[in-house]
Scaffold this motif. Structure first.
Motif, mmCIF file in Angstrom:
data_model
loop_
_atom_site.group_PDB
_atom_site.id
_atom_site.type_symbol
_atom_site.label_atom_id
_atom_site.label_comp_id
_atom_site.label_asym_id
_atom_site.label_seq_id
_atom_site.Cartn_x
_atom_site.Cartn_y
_atom_site.Cartn_z
ATOM 1 N N GLN B 2 0.845 -1.179 0.000
ATOM 2 C CA GLN B 2 0.000 0.000 0.000
ATOM 3 C C GLN B 2 0.886 1.237 0.000
ATOM 4 O O GLN B 2 1.664 1.467 0.922
ATOM 5 C CB GLN B 2 -0.874 -0.019 1.272
ATOM 6 C CG GLN B 2 -2.105 0.822 1.186
ATOM 7 C CD GLN B 2 -3.338 0.018 0.787
ATOM 8 O OE1 GLN B 2 -3.480 -1.147 1.133
ATOM 9 N NE2 GLN B 2 -4.236 0.639 0.055
ATOM 10 N N PHE B 89 -12.013 7.684 1.836
ATOM 11 C CA PHE B 89 -10.742 7.249 1.267
ATOM 12 C C PHE B 89 -9.834 8.448 1.072
ATOM 13 O O PHE B 89 -10.252 9.458 0.512
ATOM 14 C CB PHE B 89 -10.954 6.597 -0.112
ATOM 15 C CG PHE B 89 -11.698 5.307 -0.085
ATOM 16 C CD1 PHE B 89 -13.065 5.266 -0.294
ATOM 17 C CD2 PHE B 89 -11.028 4.110 0.144
ATOM 18 C CE1 PHE B 89 -13.764 4.074 -0.281
ATOM 19 C CE2 PHE B 89 -11.721 2.906 0.155
ATOM 20 C CZ PHE B 89 -13.088 2.886 -0.045
ATOM 21 N N MET B 99 -2.867 7.690 -9.450
ATOM 22 C CA MET B 99 -3.498 7.862 -8.157
ATOM 23 C C MET B 99 -3.510 6.571 -7.354
ATOM 24 O O MET B 99 -3.892 5.518 -7.869
ATOM 25 C CB MET B 99 -4.929 8.390 -8.326
ATOM 26 C CG MET B 99 -5.559 8.812 -7.009
ATOM 27 S SD MET B 99 -7.106 9.722 -7.201
ATOM 28 C CE MET B 99 -6.546 11.275 -7.890
ATOM 29 N N ARG B 100 -3.087 6.681 -6.080
ATOM 30 C CA ARG B 100 -3.095 5.542 -5.170
ATOM 31 C C ARG B 100 -4.022 5.874 -4.015
ATOM 32 O O ARG B 100 -3.985 6.979 -3.488
ATOM 33 C CB ARG B 100 -1.689 5.258 -4.647
ATOM 34 C CG ARG B 100 -0.685 4.967 -5.736
ATOM 35 C CD ARG B 100 -1.030 3.699 -6.487
ATOM 36 N NE ARG B 100 -0.126 3.457 -7.594
ATOM 37 C CZ ARG B 100 0.529 2.316 -7.775
ATOM 38 N NH1 ARG B 100 0.395 1.331 -6.921
ATOM 39 N NH2 ARG B 100 1.310 2.180 -8.818
ATOM 40 N N PHE B 101 -4.819 4.878 -3.613
ATOM 41 C CA PHE B 101 -5.821 5.080 -2.581
ATOM 42 C C PHE B 101 -5.433 4.379 -1.287
ATOM 43 O O PHE B 101 -4.819 3.315 -1.302
ATOM 44 C CB PHE B 101 -7.172 4.535 -3.046
ATOM 45 C CG PHE B 101 -7.817 5.370 -4.115
ATOM 46 C CD1 PHE B 101 -7.447 5.238 -5.436
ATOM 47 C CD2 PHE B 101 -8.805 6.285 -3.788
ATOM 48 C CE1 PHE B 101 -8.042 6.013 -6.427
ATOM 49 C CE2 PHE B 101 -9.415 7.050 -4.760
ATOM 50 C CZ PHE B 101 -9.032 6.921 -6.086
ATOM 51 N N GLY B 102 -5.846 4.973 -0.165
ATOM 52 C CA GLY B 102 -5.793 4.274 1.101
ATOM 53 C C GLY B 102 -6.873 3.203 1.146
ATOM 54 O O GLY B 102 -7.739 3.137 0.267
ATOM 55 N N ALA B 103 -6.811 2.372 2.194
ATOM 56 C CA ALA B 103 -7.727 1.237 2.286
ATOM 57 C C ALA B 103 -9.134 1.623 2.717
ATOM 58 O O ALA B 103 -10.055 0.819 2.612
ATOM 59 C CB ALA B 103 -7.162 0.192 3.245
ATOM 60 N N GLY B 104 -9.311 2.849 3.198
ATOM 61 C CA GLY B 104 -10.643 3.316 3.562
ATOM 62 C C GLY B 104 -10.893 3.288 5.064
ATOM 63 O O GLY B 104 -10.332 2.465 5.789
#
Lengths: 110, 111
Positions: B2, B89, B99-104
């Protein structure tokens, strides 16, 4: 959902069958994206397109292909669906640095 | 792995409380940090975004705090309401829009 529609919204399919998901936008945005959303992973980029017939791979592209023959349509194909591809799939478009997401397609592979 | 780490995974607050969601990143090429809000059965919707040349941005009851040296940013929701209950997020992208996302974070605001 910023003029983005996805079809189908729900699909159940069997392992080994081909599946195509469709994204349609009315915003005339150049960039389009396909993401998958899984618990604990957030959204992960599968493929993206930067123009008609111009596509590139994302973070999790194995097992997926895409096509874009018109500005407004971006197709995601699973050539031979596997259970690991059970997920919610989101299409997005981009204007400037902002991405806008469609309503999603819930795909279940049994 | 991540590239954007988000915490907590879930958060429960009382109405009027101030939930805080934290994110951390490693890639110093990231230069755009949006937050998305997602309700069940819907796609994520852009809530607020910040660039690293400012330390704080407010839009209504939502505030992003940004710490460039620590490579961390956070979302604060002032006077939270039950209608704010959703999954949030964080994300980060480079100029190439990778774009990279956090896990929420699943937020519940109790009445």
């Amino acid at each position: 959902d910023a003029g983005i529609t996805q079809s189908p919204r729900h699909k159940v399919t069997e392992t080994g069958t081909p599946v195509t998901l469709r994204c349609h936008q009315t915003e005339n945005h150049r960039y389009m994206y396909w993401y998958r959303q899984d618990p604990g992973h957030g959204l992960r980029l599968i493929h993206y397109s930067y123009g008609v017939k111009d596509t590139d791979k994302g973070e999790v592209s194995d097992g997926y292909s895409v096509s874009r023959s018109k500005t407004e349509d971006f197709l995601l194909t699973l050539e031979s669906a596997t259970s690991s591809q059970t997920s919610v799939y989101f299409c997005a478009t981009r204007e400037g640095r902002e991405q806008y997401f469609g309503p999603g397609t819930r795909l279940t592979v049994t | 792995q991540q590239q954007v780490k988000q915490s907590p995974q879930s958060l429960i607050v009382q109405k009027g409380g101030i939930p805080i969601i934290n994110c951390a990143y490693e890639n110093t090429a990231f230069d755009y940090f949006p937050w998305y809000q997602q309700f069940p059965g819907k796609g994520p919707a852009l809530l607020i975004a910040i660039r690293p040349d400012v330390s704080e941005k407010k839009e209504g009851r939502f505030t992003i705090s940004f710490n460039k040296s620590a490579k961390q940013f956070s979302l604060h929701i002032m006077d939270s309401q039950p209608g704010d209950s959703a999954t949030y997020f964080c994300a980060a992208s480079t100029v190439h829009n990778d774009m990279r996302f956090g896990a929420g974070t699943r937020l519940t605001v109790k009445p």
